[in-house]
Design a protein around this motif. Structure first.
Motif, mmCIF file in Angstrom:
data_model
loop_
_atom_site.group_PDB
_atom_site.id
_atom_site.type_symbol
_atom_site.label_atom_id
_atom_site.label_comp_id
_atom_site.label_asym_id
_atom_site.label_seq_id
_atom_site.Cartn_x
_atom_site.Cartn_y
_atom_site.Cartn_z
ATOM 1 N N TYR A 77 -1.515 11.704 -10.596
ATOM 2 C CA TYR A 77 -0.521 11.603 -9.307
ATOM 3 C C TYR A 77 -1.169 12.545 -8.193
ATOM 4 O O TYR A 77 -0.899 12.008 -7.180
ATOM 5 C CB TYR A 77 0.628 11.356 -9.202
ATOM 6 C CG TYR A 77 1.046 12.456 -9.887
ATOM 7 C CD1 TYR A 77 1.673 13.709 -8.806
ATOM 8 C CD2 TYR A 77 1.282 12.734 -11.477
ATOM 9 C CE1 TYR A 77 1.995 14.836 -9.073
ATOM 10 C CE2 TYR A 77 1.239 14.781 -11.860
ATOM 11 C CZ TYR A 77 2.051 15.541 -10.112
ATOM 12 O OH TYR A 77 2.169 16.752 -11.183
ATOM 13 N N ASP A 135 0.928 -0.772 -0.061
ATOM 14 C CA ASP A 135 0.008 0.597 -0.061
ATOM 15 C C ASP A 135 0.480 1.069 0.127
ATOM 16 O O ASP A 135 1.989 1.147 0.614
ATOM 17 C CB ASP A 135 -0.612 -0.370 1.462
ATOM 18 C CG ASP A 135 -0.322 -0.507 2.769
ATOM 19 O OD1 ASP A 135 1.093 -0.001 2.450
ATOM 20 O OD2 ASP A 135 -0.680 -0.790 3.214
ATOM 21 N N ILE A 136 0.147 2.605 -0.621
ATOM 22 C CA ILE A 136 1.066 3.214 -1.007
ATOM 23 C C ILE A 136 0.518 4.484 -0.098
ATOM 24 O O ILE A 136 -0.647 4.382 0.080
ATOM 25 C CB ILE A 136 0.671 3.410 -2.652
ATOM 26 C CG1 ILE A 136 1.850 2.869 -3.200
ATOM 27 C CG2 ILE A 136 2.402 4.552 -2.294
ATOM 28 C CD1 ILE A 136 3.250 2.528 -2.394
ATOM 29 N N ARG A 189 -7.341 2.916 -5.318
ATOM 30 C CA ARG A 189 -7.393 3.907 -4.758
ATOM 31 C C ARG A 189 -8.229 4.356 -3.585
ATOM 32 O O ARG A 189 -9.221 4.363 -3.687
ATOM 33 C CB ARG A 189 -7.573 4.874 -5.464
ATOM 34 C CG ARG A 189 -6.880 6.334 -5.005
ATOM 35 C CD ARG A 189 -6.489 7.557 -5.442
ATOM 36 N NE ARG A 189 -6.523 9.066 -4.758
ATOM 37 C CZ ARG A 189 -6.110 9.730 -5.838
ATOM 38 N NH1 ARG A 189 -6.305 9.978 -6.851
ATOM 39 N NH2 ARG A 189 -5.456 10.554 -4.512
ATOM 40 N N ILE A 243 -3.810 -1.444 -9.490
ATOM 41 C CA ILE A 243 -4.070 -0.143 -8.500
ATOM 42 C C ILE A 243 -5.581 0.145 -8.296
ATOM 43 O O ILE A 243 -6.191 0.788 -8.995
ATOM 44 C CB ILE A 243 -2.957 0.943 -9.274
ATOM 45 C CG1 ILE A 243 -1.821 0.688 -9.939
ATOM 46 C CG2 ILE A 243 -3.907 1.976 -8.308
ATOM 47 C CD1 ILE A 243 -0.920 -0.123 -9.245
ATOM 48 N N SER A 253 -5.947 -0.065 -13.692
ATOM 49 C CA SER A 253 -6.808 -0.049 -12.795
ATOM 50 C C SER A 253 -7.809 -0.131 -13.376
ATOM 51 O O SER A 253 -8.178 -0.925 -14.058
ATOM 52 C CB SER A 253 -6.512 1.766 -12.207
ATOM 53 O OG SER A 253 -6.719 2.460 -13.119
ATOM 54 N N LYS A 263 -2.673 5.545 -11.220
ATOM 55 C CA LYS A 263 -1.991 3.943 -11.323
ATOM 56 C C LYS A 263 -0.369 4.801 -12.045
ATOM 57 O O LYS A 263 1.062 4.370 -12.180
ATOM 58 C CB LYS A 263 -2.386 2.939 -12.961
ATOM 59 C CG LYS A 263 -3.039 3.809 -13.666
ATOM 60 C CD LYS A 263 -3.560 3.036 -14.281
ATOM 61 C CE LYS A 263 -4.404 3.795 -15.498
ATOM 62 N NZ LYS A 263 -4.052 4.043 -16.578
ATOM 63 N N VAL A 292 1.988 6.374 -9.379
ATOM 64 C CA VAL A 292 2.452 4.646 -8.672
ATOM 65 C C VAL A 292 3.691 4.082 -10.321
ATOM 66 O O VAL A 292 4.936 3.588 -8.929
ATOM 67 C CB VAL A 292 1.307 3.415 -8.271
ATOM 68 C CG1 VAL A 292 2.111 2.207 -7.593
ATOM 69 C CG2 VAL A 292 0.908 3.742 -7.365
ATOM 70 N N ASN A 297 -3.532 1.990 -3.202
ATOM 71 C CA ASN A 297 -2.586 3.816 -3.353
ATOM 72 C C ASN A 297 -3.532 4.728 -2.715
ATOM 73 O O ASN A 297 -4.543 4.668 -2.013
ATOM 74 C CB ASN A 297 -2.980 4.097 -5.021
ATOM 75 C CG ASN A 297 -2.530 5.298 -5.024
ATOM 76 O OD1 ASN A 297 -1.521 6.068 -3.816
ATOM 77 N ND2 ASN A 297 -2.075 6.515 -6.265
ATOM 78 N N THR A 304 -1.189 8.129 1.506
ATOM 79 C CA THR A 304 -1.191 9.777 0.551
ATOM 80 C C THR A 304 -0.634 10.442 0.604
ATOM 81 O O THR A 304 0.765 10.733 2.385
ATOM 82 C CB THR A 304 -2.454 10.191 0.585
ATOM 83 O OG1 THR A 304 -3.280 11.160 0.374
ATOM 84 C CG2 THR A 304 -2.671 10.712 2.253
#
Length: 819
Positions: A792, A552-553, A740, A738, A603, A610, A613, A769, A555
């Motif tokens: 992004y 996981d990314i 979100r 991806i 996605s 995406k 990422v 994400n 925010t």
């Protein structure tokens, strides 16, 4: 398909519905902790409202009085049983009726008049309005007062015995008249827009206290004031077995509540006593008048009997009645005889007029008392018999027969004429007899009345002597009744009550404000969380999908350059997250045993991030010494190319696939971000992107790139929107799907699961994400709410700045409280 997974083990999709819906106590506590500032702000706001309400609302006090109603059903009149035969004590009372009387409009109207409750004086003290009941420094008299007058104004005492009148209001004056400002002196008759008034000082006038202090005067109509106080006073019976009644009232002025209750009891007692005394007075007046009348009537009785006999020409009513009855019987018998003769004559006339009886014999009736008619009938019957004998030997045309017919016709008309005369004579006789009979009957019908009158007068002669003595006795009893008249109730306790107000209840209101301050944000946050159907964290992915979870990314809140947020030596959460994602990606080997080299990014929707990422993961690999190339296969939107400012660059992959560019080196573009990171732009947007991606040249291009780079990142279109992602998936070793947080709807997770189970995407893995560690709702420690579009971008600076301002304000308030 793959042998190595990330350490997380996903559950089956069919269990997702129940697990996703469970909210534990830990989630609720985490929601409260993460949003404590909203709870604090809401509690402070509600407590401020409660404080304002308590400071502006007048305090209400309760006063109660107790009375004992003398209920005759419960032995309430034992002390008066000796006089139970008197007129004033014949009615029976019960407590329920007396309660209704206490609550009657008539009594309350009397209370309002006695206490002058139609006029109210108030002053403003901070947030609260204080009533000047019985303590007003001025007294306003309305010259044109009537029970329907309703108005208001403000009077301000000035120096030098002057007053200023402003803010006039009633239902008739205009807006301009209400703004008039009048100045006058005490005792003057002042013509105001609401009528003429006179203002006088009272003993409570204090020049220092009330000088330049506006005093509000409210004049309400008698009906409105009566209705208001009648609704405020409550009367209740203590129990069914007792006749004790409690009278209570709540008011902002305890003295006014006491006065209203006590005056109501006084008015009730006065009304009951006055009612009894009115009965005694009227009874005494009646007895006195009757004594005078009876004295005169005793001498008039004999003269009345004499006058009746003279007027009716009678000596003895019994003999007169026998003679009149004999005459009536005779007139009736003669009338019946005449009726019989008339009926016989009418029968013969009807018989002759009937054509069916022509030539027939006329019946001879003995009751027909008329010789001429009987002679004519006999002659007619003789001719009929003669004609019948001649008709046996001759025809109807015979002259003799015709002559006899003419004779019969003439006789018939003669008989009819005689009958008519006879009937008329009989009817005249019958009418005369009936008149005589009616007179006799009238005399008979009046005789009982005359006898009744005579008997009544005789009876009165005896009664009046007894009545005269009786009235003398009752006259004394009535005087005694008037002397001992008392109320229907006895006061047990006058109005009393506690000095503490009954409303508003400060502790209850503050507790309710505290509860409301906690419940409002909790309810709103819980509702927002319940209505939020988007992905709320990693747990939603693991509970609903069996797809491997790669990482996981978090925010990103801040500005970026070319979409790159990772730093080579950075220890921030984003840099670490991409390094973890890079490490986890090494575990994803293809079934042939080769390492992952071509990575496909797709996605469900165009706002999953995406491209963000892909660029930052590529930068992370480039910083690790790997040669990476980013290929923009989004031929529709050119997200990657536009991010680098090369959205309109013609030297892209569409030119290569179309044949206008043959050298691969012309496609490779280094954006200057890192020496190990190259990009192949999308180029000009083609009219047929799907067909172009099916070209074998694309396969050749990827094969060539495999020889030059360690990693090939393919930034494609969303898999749920167009078929481009599924088409380009043939070129990849690993598909990073991806998702979100806060954007993807959880209802789309079954579609992602279907893609994985049907193996439409090669070696598919999930990357979450935009995760957050602070939420505005309940969940799993992650958040939602983003401000970036396709690509992004992140834009949470406004929200962060807003929260910082709130926190700064709360810190200042805390410092002031501590001081």
């Amino acid at each position: 398909m793959m042998e190595n997974h990330t350490p997380q083990q996903p559950v089956q999709a069919q269990e997702s519905d129940t697990s996703a819906a469970n909210i534990s106590l830990h989630d609720i506590i985490r929601m409260v902790i993460d949003n404590w500032y909203w709870f604090a702000l809401s509690v402070v706001f509600c407590l401020c409202i409660a404080y304002y309400y308590l400071a502006s609302t007048p305090k209400v006090y309760s006063r109660t009085a107790t009375i004992l109603v003398k209920d005759s059903r419960k032995g309430g009149d034992v002390e008066l049983q000796a006089f139970s035969d008197l007129a004033g004590f014949q009615s029976r009372r019960n407590v329920d009726n007396e309660v209704y009387i206490l609550q009657s409009r008539r009594l309350m109207e009397e209370v309002v008049k006695r206490l002058n409750l139609t006029t109210n004086y108030t002053v403003r003290e901070r947030l609260r309005t204080r009533a000047l009941y019985t303590q007003s420094p001025i007294d306003v008299q309305f010259v044109d007062n009537n029970d329907k007058l309703s108005c208001s104004m403000e009077i301000t005492p000035l120096e030098g015995d002057k007053i200023r009148l402003t803010r006039f209001d009633d239902e008739f004056i205009t807006k301009q008249e209400s703004k008039q400002v009048l100045t006058a002196s005490y005792g003057d008759t002042i013509a105001t827009p609401v009528g003429r008034i006179v203002v006088n000082k009272t003993l409570y006038m204090d020049d220092e206290k009330y000088l330049d202090e506006p005093i509000h005067i409210g004049k309400s109509s008698l009906a409105a004031a009566t209705s208001a106080y009648r609704a405020a006073v409550k009367c209740d019976v203590v129990s069914k077995d007792a006749s004790i009644v409690t009278i209570s009232m709540n008011n902002s002025v305890p003295k006014r509540a006491e006065d209203v209750i006590n005056t109501l009891i006084t008015a009730y007692n006065d009304d009951a006593i006055e009612d009894k005394r009115q009965i005694s007075i009227r009874t005494a007046e009646f007895i006195q008048a009757r004594l005078e009348v009876i004295g005169r009537e005793l001498g008039d009785v004999d003269r009345s009997i004499e006058d009746i006999k003279k007027d009716n020409n009678m000596i003895d009513i019994s003999s007169e009645a026998a003679r009149t009855v004999t005459e009536s019987s005779r007139y009736k018998a003669e009338g019946l005889s005449l009726d019989n003769q008339i009926n016989v004559a009418e029968f013969i006339r009807t018989y002759l007029t009937d054509s069916a009886n022509a030539g027939m014999l006329i019946p001879v009736l003995a009751t027909l008392d008329n010789t001429a008619v009987s002679t004519q009938i006999d002659k007619y019957n003789t001719v009929v018999l003669r004609r019948d004998k001649l008709a046996e030997n001759s025809t109807d045309n015979s002259p003799v027969i015709q002559e006899l017919d003419n004779v019969l016709s003439s006789l018939r008309h003669s008989i009819l004429a005689s009958l008519d005369s006879h009937i008329s004579a009989l009817e005249i006789q019958r009418k005369a007899l009936r008149e005589e009979e009616e007179q006799a009957n009238r005399r008979i019908s009046t005789m009982p009345s005359q006898e009744k009158v005579i008997l009544g007068i005789t009876r009165q002669q005896k009664i009046k002597e007894e009545l005269f003595l009786y009235l003398l006795n009752k006259q004394e009893e009535t005087q005694l009744n008037y002397a001992i008249a008392e109320s229907n109730s006895r006061t047990i306790d006058m109005a009393y009550g506690s000095a503490a107000p009954v409303a508003p209840r400060s502790m209850i209101i503050l507790c309710m404000a505290l509860i409301a301050g906690l419940a409002i944000p909790f309810g709103l946050l819980f509702l927002i969380g319940m209505l939020d159907t988007t992905i709320r964290g990693r747990k939603d992915i693991e509970d609903n999908l069996s797809v491997p979870f790669l990482g996981d990314i978090p925010t990103f809140e801040g500005e970026t350059k070319n979409g790159i947020v990772v730093r080579e030596t950075g220890r921030d959460p984003l840099s670490e997250a991409f390094r973890i994602l890079r490490s986890n990606m090494t575990f994803m080997n293809v079934s042939s045993g080769k390492t992952v080299q071509s990575v496909h990014f797709t996605s469900s929707d165009p706002h999953a991030g995406k491209t963000f990422v892909a660029m930052n993961l590529a930068m992370t690999l480039a910083m690790a010494g790997k040669r990476v190339v980013l290929v923009d296969l989004d031929l529709r939107r050119h997200a990657l190319s536009s991010q680098l400012g090369q959205g309109n660059n013609k030297r892209g992959i569409t030119g290569y696939l179309a044949g206008t560019i043959t050298d691969i080196n012309e496609l490779i573009y280094n954006p200057g971000i890192h020496k190990n990171l190259d990009v192949i732009l999308a180029g000009i947007q083609p009219p047929n992107p799907t067909e172009m991606l099916l070209s074998e040249k694309l396969d050749q291009l990827i094969a060539e790139l495999r020889t030059r780079y360690d990693y090939i990142f393919l930034d494609s279109t969303p898999a749920m929107s167009v078929a481009d992602a599924v088409i380009t998936d043939r070129l990849s070793d690993l598909c990073l799907y991806i998702v979100r947080e806060g954007v993807l709807d959880r209802r789309q997770l079954p579609d992602i699961e279907r893609l994985y189970r049907e193996k439409k995407l090669h070696n598919m893995s999930i990357v979450l994400n935009g995760t957050r560690t602070h939420r505005h709702g309940y969940g799993y420690g992650y958040g939602y709410g983003y401000g970036y579009g396709y690509g992004y971008g992140y834009d949470d600076k406004k929200d962060d700045s807003y929260r910082k301002r709130i926190m700064l304000f709360l810190r200042k308030m805390a410092r002031k409280i501590r001081r």
